[in-house]
Design an enzyme around this catalytic site. Structure first.
Site, mmCIF file in Angstrom:
data_model
loop_
_atom_site.group_PDB
_atom_site.id
_atom_site.type_symbol
_atom_site.label_atom_id
_atom_site.label_comp_id
_atom_site.label_asym_id
_atom_site.label_seq_id
_atom_site.Cartn_x
_atom_site.Cartn_y
_atom_site.Cartn_z
ATOM 1 N N HIS A 34 0.827 -1.214 0.000
ATOM 2 C CA HIS A 34 0.000 0.000 0.000
ATOM 3 C C HIS A 34 0.861 1.263 0.000
ATOM 4 O O HIS A 34 0.489 2.277 0.579
ATOM 5 C CB HIS A 34 -1.000 -0.004 1.176
ATOM 6 C CG HIS A 34 -2.116 -0.986 0.969
ATOM 7 N ND1 HIS A 34 -3.201 -0.721 0.167
ATOM 8 C CD2 HIS A 34 -2.289 -2.249 1.428
ATOM 9 C CE1 HIS A 34 -4.005 -1.779 0.150
ATOM 10 N NE2 HIS A 34 -3.464 -2.718 0.895
ATOM 11 N N THR A 35 2.018 1.148 -0.614
ATOM 12 C CA THR A 35 2.870 2.326 -0.797
ATOM 13 C C THR A 35 2.823 2.801 -2.244
ATOM 14 O O THR A 35 3.136 3.954 -2.518
ATOM 15 C CB THR A 35 4.339 2.008 -0.442
ATOM 16 O OG1 THR A 35 4.668 0.750 -1.031
ATOM 17 C CG2 THR A 35 4.563 1.928 1.059
ATOM 18 N N ASP A 36 2.438 1.917 -3.175
ATOM 19 C CA ASP A 36 2.596 2.291 -4.598
ATOM 20 C C ASP A 36 1.774 3.529 -4.977
ATOM 21 O O ASP A 36 2.308 4.481 -5.547
ATOM 22 C CB ASP A 36 2.363 1.109 -5.562
ATOM 23 C CG ASP A 36 1.013 0.434 -5.502
ATOM 24 O OD1 ASP A 36 0.205 0.765 -4.601
ATOM 25 O OD2 ASP A 36 0.754 -0.436 -6.366
ATOM 26 N N SER A 67 -11.916 -18.098 -21.537
ATOM 27 C CA SER A 67 -10.968 -18.465 -20.486
ATOM 28 C C SER A 67 -11.171 -19.905 -20.063
ATOM 29 O O SER A 67 -12.288 -20.318 -19.734
ATOM 30 C CB SER A 67 -11.137 -17.559 -19.263
ATOM 31 O OG SER A 67 -10.397 -18.100 -18.184
ATOM 32 N N GLY A 122 -7.942 -14.698 -7.213
ATOM 33 C CA GLY A 122 -8.360 -14.070 -5.963
ATOM 34 C C GLY A 122 -7.414 -14.333 -4.801
ATOM 35 O O GLY A 122 -7.760 -14.103 -3.653
ATOM 36 N N ASP A 172 1.599 -4.152 -9.445
ATOM 37 C CA ASP A 172 1.352 -5.496 -9.975
ATOM 38 C C ASP A 172 1.642 -5.571 -11.476
ATOM 39 O O ASP A 172 2.289 -6.500 -11.957
ATOM 40 C CB ASP A 172 -0.112 -5.906 -9.725
ATOM 41 C CG ASP A 172 -0.479 -5.848 -8.256
ATOM 42 O OD1 ASP A 172 0.438 -5.697 -7.415
ATOM 43 O OD2 ASP A 172 -1.679 -5.941 -7.947
ATOM 44 N N TYR A 222 -10.340 -1.225 -0.612
ATOM 45 C CA TYR A 222 -9.092 -0.741 -1.214
ATOM 46 C C TYR A 222 -9.271 0.717 -1.648
ATOM 47 O O TYR A 222 -8.457 1.580 -1.338
ATOM 48 C CB TYR A 222 -8.741 -1.631 -2.413
ATOM 49 C CG TYR A 222 -7.418 -1.289 -3.056
ATOM 50 C CD1 TYR A 222 -6.264 -1.994 -2.721
ATOM 51 C CD2 TYR A 222 -7.307 -0.260 -3.997
ATOM 52 C CE1 TYR A 222 -5.048 -1.688 -3.310
ATOM 53 C CE2 TYR A 222 -6.099 0.054 -4.580
ATOM 54 C CZ TYR A 222 -4.976 -0.666 -4.245
ATOM 55 O OH TYR A 222 -3.775 -0.362 -4.829
HETATM 56 C C1 GLA Z 1 -3.004 -4.536 -4.873
HETATM 57 C C2 GLA Z 1 -2.860 -3.418 -5.908
HETATM 58 C C3 GLA Z 1 -1.432 -2.857 -5.901
HETATM 59 C C4 GLA Z 1 -0.982 -2.483 -4.497
HETATM 60 C C5 GLA Z 1 -1.273 -3.618 -3.518
HETATM 61 C C6 GLA Z 1 -0.990 -3.206 -2.095
HETATM 62 O O1 GLA Z 1 -2.236 -5.640 -5.223
HETATM 63 O O2 GLA Z 1 -3.181 -3.894 -7.192
HETATM 64 O O3 GLA Z 1 -1.364 -1.742 -6.772
HETATM 65 O O4 GLA Z 1 -1.550 -1.287 -4.088
HETATM 66 O O5 GLA Z 1 -2.602 -4.058 -3.587
HETATM 67 O O6 GLA Z 1 0.355 -2.964 -1.915
#
Ligand code: GLA
Length: 385
Positions: A34-36, A67, A122, A172, A222
């Site tokens: 949760h830093t991005d 899929s 998930g 990600d 989120y």
């Molecule tokens: C998810 C989001 C990322 C990031 C993480 C927490 O994976 O897709 O962008 O914020 O949560 O670090």
């Protein structure tokens, strides 16, 4: 399913051969959670599992998505000029297509696309980012757009933000696009400057523990966390010249907290700022060979995500606690968005079996859910096979 089986499947579904095969990996994140989207550092790596895509161009304006992971959904079709969100898995590739178009890229003819992911859905290992990135790599290749992998990662993120409606950061998609075998990526999410850091953990493995607990509210929670951080940022900007929370140092916190006042917002900000500092410190320790020190910071990261960011929940807490209590575990923390999904731990090889047994037993006793464990192998980023 191997590639030959996928090719046979493609022929069965679309009545012709697939022209090319692409792959984009899922990711793990060693530290920096949760830093991005707060303009901070993350330290992810690409995994060897991810999403395969077999595709062929069409001569008309139809796009067809199938899929192997969601066979009961059948072929999801759309017209290139009429792409709509349907709250189904194909929203990810559709979003990517739409994002290319919005960026001014001309796509006149459609394609048939068959997906297969061996990332557990998930589980917080970025199956969605791997679908976005593999789609972006295919479109870039088929229509000769000449975009760099970093541009493709940004397209994937935009698709998820604007089309799917999840305000994720860049971590990600960046890890999936830019991963390198046996390396983690230290990424500054503010500037997108990055460096590879070889992960040679002598006698130690990266263990991923899937809680198999899916929290339906992850997306909305989120987005709430993200807006709380934006609110806190606005308040500190009255005194600090910063564009993102992670530009604050831990020593700025007392002053910043006076400005923010609200207890919840203070906690969110404190997590972002301390996690960013932990990430840089952890990477410095790793470079010095101090894996024990790195592990302790992973434990501290979990505590901060639990107490200040409040994104862990019963399953991730039970799993992290069980792992942290095992002999041979150097550190363990939740990974990804939170609430459900996976924990990541550094484990001495000779304890690997015992840790899975013991932590598995304790977790199952607490949650009444059977967890799954994987030993992570760090793989390369997205590519045409
Ligand atoms: C998810 C989001 C990322 C990031 C993480 C927490 O994976 O897709 O962008 O914020 O949560 O670090």
């Amino acid at each position: 399913m191997d590639i030959n089986e996928l090719k046979t499947k493609f022929k069965k579904i679309f009545g012709r051969d697939g022209a090319a095969v692409f792959f984009a990996p899922g990711r793990a994140n060693l530290i920096g959670e949760h830093t991005d989207y707060n303009g901070g550092y993350v330290f992810p790596c690409a995994l060897t599992f991810g999403t395969y895509l077999i595709a062929s161009k069409r001569h008309d304006s139809k796009v067809n998505f199938y899929s192997v992971n969601f066979e009961n959904e059948g072929v999801i079709s759309a017209d290139l000029n009429d792409i709509k969100k349907e709250n189904r898995w194909a929203d990810y590739p559709k979003g990517v297509l739409e994002t290319f178009k919005q960026a001014g890229h001309i796509i006149n003819t459609g394609f048939d696309a068959l997906y297969f992911g061996d990332v557990p859905n998930g589980a917080g290992l970025s199956s969605s980012a791997s679908i976005e990135v593999v789609t972006a790599v295919m479109i870039n290749d088929f229509y000769n757009f000449g975009c760099s992998l970093i541009e493709l990662a940004k397209i994937g993120q935009k698709a998820e933000n604007n089309f799917v409606g999840m305000n994720c950061g860049i971590m990600d998609q960046f890890a999936s696009a830019m991963g390198k075998k046996d390396n983690a990526i230290l990424l500054d999410c503010n500037t997108l400057e990055y460096s590879y850091c070889p992960i040679a953990l002598n006698g130690i493995s990266i263990l991923i523990a899937n809680t198999n607990y899916n929290h339906k509210l992850t997306g909305s929670q989120y987005n709430t966390r993200r807006s709380q951080c934006e609110e806190a940022l606005k308040l500190v900007q009255s005194r600090f010249k910063v564009n993102y929370l992670c530009q604050l140092k831990p020593s700025d916190l007392p002053k910043a907290e006076d400005l923010v006042k609200d207890e919840t917002l203070i906690k969110r900000m404190r997590h972002a700022v301390t996690e960013n500092a932990r990430t840089l410190e952890a990477v410095a320790l790793l470079k010095k060979g101090d894996i024990e020190g790195f592990g302790k910071l992973m434990d501290a990261s979990h505590a901060s995500l639990k107490n200040d960011y409040e994104v862990t929940g019963p399953a991730l807490d039970a799993m992290a606690q069980a792992l942290q209590g095992c002999d041979g575990v150097l550190g363990a923390r939740m990974m990804g968005g939170g609430f459900g999904g996976c924990c990541i731990a550094l484990v001495k090889n000779e304890f690997l079996e015992e840790v899975q047994q013991k932590a598995g037993r304790e977790y199952e006793a607490a949650l009444k859910i059977k967890p799954a464990f994987y030993i992570a192998q760090i793989g390369a980023g997205a590519r045409k096979l």
